[in-house]
Each structure stands twice: as structure tokens, then as C-alpha cells.
Scaffold this motif. Structure first.
Motif, PDB file in Angstrom:
ATOM      1  N   GLY A 194     -53.408  25.294  36.078  1.00 28.84           N
ATOM      2  CA  GLY A 194     -52.712  26.481  35.558  1.00 28.84           C
ATOM      3  C   GLY A 194     -52.848  27.755  36.385  1.00 28.84           C
ATOM      4  O   GLY A 194     -52.648  28.845  35.849  1.00 28.84           O
ATOM      5  N   GLU A 217     -53.042  25.154  24.734  1.00 26.35           N
ATOM      6  CA  GLU A 217     -51.940  24.264  25.132  1.00 26.35           C
ATOM      7  C   GLU A 217     -50.691  24.742  24.387  1.00 26.35           C
ATOM      8  O   GLU A 217     -50.737  25.004  23.202  1.00 26.35           O
ATOM      9  CB  GLU A 217     -52.300  22.830  24.714  1.00 26.35           C
ATOM     10  CG  GLU A 217     -51.214  21.815  24.929  1.00 26.35           C
ATOM     11  CD  GLU A 217     -51.143  21.330  26.370  1.00 26.35           C
ATOM     12  OE1 GLU A 217     -52.158  21.426  27.089  1.00 26.35           O
ATOM     13  OE2 GLU A 217     -50.066  20.864  26.763  1.00 26.35           O
ATOM     14  N   GLY A 277     -56.703  20.826  41.054  1.00 26.95           N
ATOM     15  CA  GLY A 277     -55.312  21.253  41.055  1.00 26.95           C
ATOM     16  C   GLY A 277     -54.657  21.061  39.691  1.00 26.95           C
ATOM     17  O   GLY A 277     -55.160  20.329  38.843  1.00 26.95           O
ATOM     18  N   GLY A 278     -53.556  21.745  39.488  1.00 25.11           N
ATOM     19  CA  GLY A 278     -52.733  21.525  38.305  1.00 25.11           C
ATOM     20  C   GLY A 278     -53.328  22.003  36.999  1.00 25.11           C
ATOM     21  O   GLY A 278     -52.934  21.548  35.933  1.00 25.11           O
ATOM     22  N   ASN A 282     -57.992  27.062  30.058  1.00 27.06           N
ATOM     23  CA  ASN A 282     -56.568  26.842  29.802  1.00 27.06           C
ATOM     24  C   ASN A 282     -56.343  25.486  29.117  1.00 27.06           C
ATOM     25  O   ASN A 282     -57.166  24.596  29.212  1.00 27.06           O
ATOM     26  CB  ASN A 282     -55.792  26.918  31.122  1.00 27.06           C
ATOM     27  CG  ASN A 282     -54.283  26.915  30.915  1.00 27.06           C
ATOM     28  OD1 ASN A 282     -53.778  27.269  29.847  1.00 27.06           O
ATOM     29  ND2 ASN A 282     -53.554  26.514  31.946  1.00 27.06           N
TER      30      ASN A 282
END
Ligand SMILES: Nc1ncnc2c1ncn2[C@@H]1O[C@H](COP(=O)(O)OP(=O)(O)O)[C@@H](O)[C@H]1O
Ligand SMILES: [Mg+2]
Lengths: 266, 90
Positions: A16, A206, A13-14, A174
Motif C-alpha cells: 500500500g 481493508e 511489495g504491494g 494497512n
């Protein structure tokens, strides 16, 4: 019209998924494609806020499935790209088992004739929520960051997507940090591809702009003036089959200048 | 790893290299999800079958799963001492 249905997934999770769904959907709509972004994250919806459409939601697709409304009533038109971009929201007060994979396939089939692209934002993990969101998709984009837990979980998801028959399955790396890669403190693009042996569709750096964009509800690809926005616009072009050169970031390169140049070349 | 890249970047024991090595190893296990017990049973049964036809060097058998490019293969290296003639003895 018969839409290409693309699910945006990750194991961890998390990393992108929602950010990618919003930016790729906007970028494709800006290219003149009719796009609907579908929030597959029932109960934990975010896509509406990242796209800045949370105040316009009346119905969601659970309402459509349960015959509380018709499909067009649930679609939220984005006025910034009128006629090209819509959001199909999830229910916030329901759980993942509110729909079955069969119902999701049926929903996607209803959307197909109306759009060029159906982009599905998927919940994390390998459980029911993922299976539902992925059920109706033809293709998949897997998101990972260049970190151990995300890459390991991406491998699991890729295996599952393969066994579900999704094709093509392509990777987005990502939150890439060129300086860290330059210093051999982060897995390079080639390292990640060696490990996962999957096709790459883009590398997104980033970028603080991502957070500012989600604060204001305006995905970066509306403007495209930041590194991540540009990276997402390139990914959209590659989805459209365009041959946008993928700038290699070579971790073995010892030249700071070349690393620096490449940093702005996503 | 060349002398120069060691000199310039220390890539051979960089944290990125460590991450890559650890990931490569763990993912090859993840992909094959096969227990050591299962592998041992397979090894025993393979030996049982093979010795009907040939004399093999049991102490130097190497059996394992090998993963690359999203495919897994069973790799076995079994030194043969002598092929038996005629019918296998049952
Ligand atoms: N390229 C990026 N640069 C900076 N922050 C990012 C980037 N991509 C995602 N983020 C941030 O990471 C967080 C998780 O992103 P999100 O898209 O919600 O992930 P997911 O949907 O996979 O859970 C958000 O706070 C988002 O702003
Ligand atoms: Mg999300």
C-alpha cells in the motif's frame, strides 16, 4: 517555506505504499498545504495512475536531473486542488540506476523551498531503488499489513531507516480487518506494535473503495466518505501534529458490539 | 492466558497468537544476525579471561543475545564458584 520531506516505504511489495502516498498527499493538500508527490518507483511508475494524472505528464525528474527540462516543467499540477497539489513523475522507460542518491538529495533540496511537504513514493525492498528514494528524506512512514512476511520485512526496513538517520519513523498498518482480529485470526494493532516497537501513525482498514478509487484515478481522500479515506485523513492530521485519537482495536475484547463500533472508528 | 479467555476465544492457540510468537522469534534472530560459531568463540574466550580471576562453573554458563525495543544486549549468566586471590596467573 522549507518542506518536510517524508518517504513512504515498506519491506514487502504491494502493501500500500502508492495508495498511501496518493491519499496522504491529497489529504494534506486539502488541508491547505502545498504538496508534491514524487514517484520514486522508476521504471514501474504507478502513482500517476492512482492519482489520475497519467495523461498530463510531459517530462519527469530524470529529465530534470539530466537537464532536458527545468523543474517546473516536470511538475504536473493537479487541477482538482490547484496550487496545492503536484505530481513529480518518474521515468517509465528507465531503470533504478538512472539516478544516484546524491542526485535525489539535490532534487529534494530544489523542491524544499517551493512546498510544505514532499511525499516520496518508494519502491519495495532494501536495494538501490529504496536507497535512492529514501536518500533525500527527513522522515519516514513505513507501511505494513498485519501479516507475517510484511511485518518481518518492515522490521528490516525500520532498522535501515534508523541507521540512515531518518526521524521520526512511524508505522501505518494497512488492510486491517477488524472481524478477523476479533476472531483472533489476524495480528492486532497491539501485536504488531509489540513486535516492531515503533510509533504508530494510523491504521487503515481493508476497503473495497481503495480499488474503486484506483480504477477511477481519484484517491479516497478527495471525498473521505469511506473508512480508508477517513483513516488517511486522520493520518494527514497527525502528520500536521494534531492529536486525533487513535481508536484502539482490542483483540482481547469479547464484545462484538465494541468491535463493531470500533470498526467504523478509524 | 486466563481460563475465561480460553473459554471465550481460544486466544492461546489462535492463529494470531501463533503468528505473533513466530514473528517475535524470527525477528529477534534477524536483528542480531550473529552466527552460532561466533557465539561459541566468544564463549570460549570469555571463559579464558574469567578463569584468570575466578573459578566458574563452566557447565552452567548461559550466554546469549537478547533483543527488545529495537536494542540488543549480550546477556551472560556465569555462576562463580570462588574468587581467586592475588594476581591472576598468566
Ligand atoms: N486498505 C486497502 N484496502 C483494499 N485494497 C488495498 C488497500 N491498500 C492497498 N490495496 C490494494 O493493494 C494493491 C497494492 O497497493 P499499492 O498501493 O500499489 O502497494 P505498493 O505501492 O506498496 O506496491 C492495490 O491493488 C491496492 O488497490
Ligand atoms: Mg507502489
Amino acid at each position: 517555506m522549507s518542506a518536510r520531506v517524508i518517504v513512504i516505504t515498506s519491506g514487502k511489495g504491494g502493501v500500500g505504499k502508492t495508495t498511501s502516498t496518493a491519499n496522504i498527499s491529497v489529504a494534506l493538500a486539502k488541508r491547505g498545504k502545498k504538496v508534491v508527490a514524487v514517484d520514486g518507483d522508476i521504471g514501474l511508475r504507478n502513482l500517476d495512475m492512482v492519482m489520475g494524472l497519467e495523461n498530463r505528464i510531459v517530462y519527469n525528474y530524470i529529465d530534470v536531473i539530466e537537464n532536458n527540462c527545468k523543474l517546473p516543467q516536470a511538475l504536473v499540477q493537479d487541477k482538482r486542488l490547484k496550487g496545492y497539489l503536484s505530481l513529480l513523475p518518474a521515468a517509465q522507460t528507465r531503470t533504478k540506476d538512472a539516478v544516484t542518491p546524491e542526485q535525489m538529495i539535490e532534487l529534494c533540496d530544489k523542491l524544499r523551498p517551493e512546498f510544505d511537504f514532499v511525499i516520496l513514493d518508494c519502491p519495495a525492498g532494501i536495494e538501490g531503488g529504496f536507497r535512492n528514494a529514501a536518500a533525500g528524506a527527513d522522515e519516514a512512514l513505513v507501511i505494513t499489513t498485519p501479516e507475517i512476511p510484511a511485518v518481518r520485512d518492515a522490521d528490516r526496513i525500520i532498522g535501515m531507516l534508523e541507521s540512515m538517520g531518518k526521524s521520526p519513523i512511524r508505522l501505518i498498518i494497512n488492510r486491517f480487518r477488524p472481524i478477523m482480529v476479533q476472531n483472533n485470526d489476524m495480528l492486532s494493532q497491539d501485536d504488531v506494535l509489540d513486535i516492531l516497537s515503533v510509533d504508530l501513525i494510523g491504521v487503515v482498514p481493508e476497503d473495497d473503495g481503495v480499488i474503486r478509487a484506483s480504477n477511477s484515478g481519484e484517491p479516497l481522500t478527495f471525498e473521505q466518505s469511506t473508512p480508508a479515506g477517513e483513516a488517511y485523513a486522520n493520518i494527514a492530521a497527525r502528520i500536521l501534529g494534531e492529536n486525533v485519537p487513535m481508536l484502539q482495536f482490542d483483540a482481547n475484547s469479547q464484545s462484538f458490539l465494541s468491535g463493531f463500533k470500533k470498526m467504523f472508528g478509524f | 492466558m486466563s481460563f475465561f479467555s480460553n473459554l471465550l476465544g481460544g486466544k492461546s492457540n489462535s492463529s494470531a497468537k501463533v503468528a505473533k510468537d513466530r514473528l517475535t522469534l524470527v525477528i529477534s534472530h534477524d536483528r542480531t544476525d550473529i552466527s552460532p560459531q561466533l557465539l561459541e568463540n566468544l564463549r570460549k574466550e570469555m571463559i579464558a579471561v574469567l578463569t584468570k580471576y575466578m573459578e566458574i562453573d563452566e557447565s552452567n554458563i548461559d550466554i546469549g543475545l537478547d533483543s527488545n525495543d529495537r536494542e540488543t544486549s549480550l546477556v551472560a549468566n556465569i555462576p562463580v564458584v570462588r574468587i581467586k586471590r592475588g594476581q591472576p596467573n598468566r
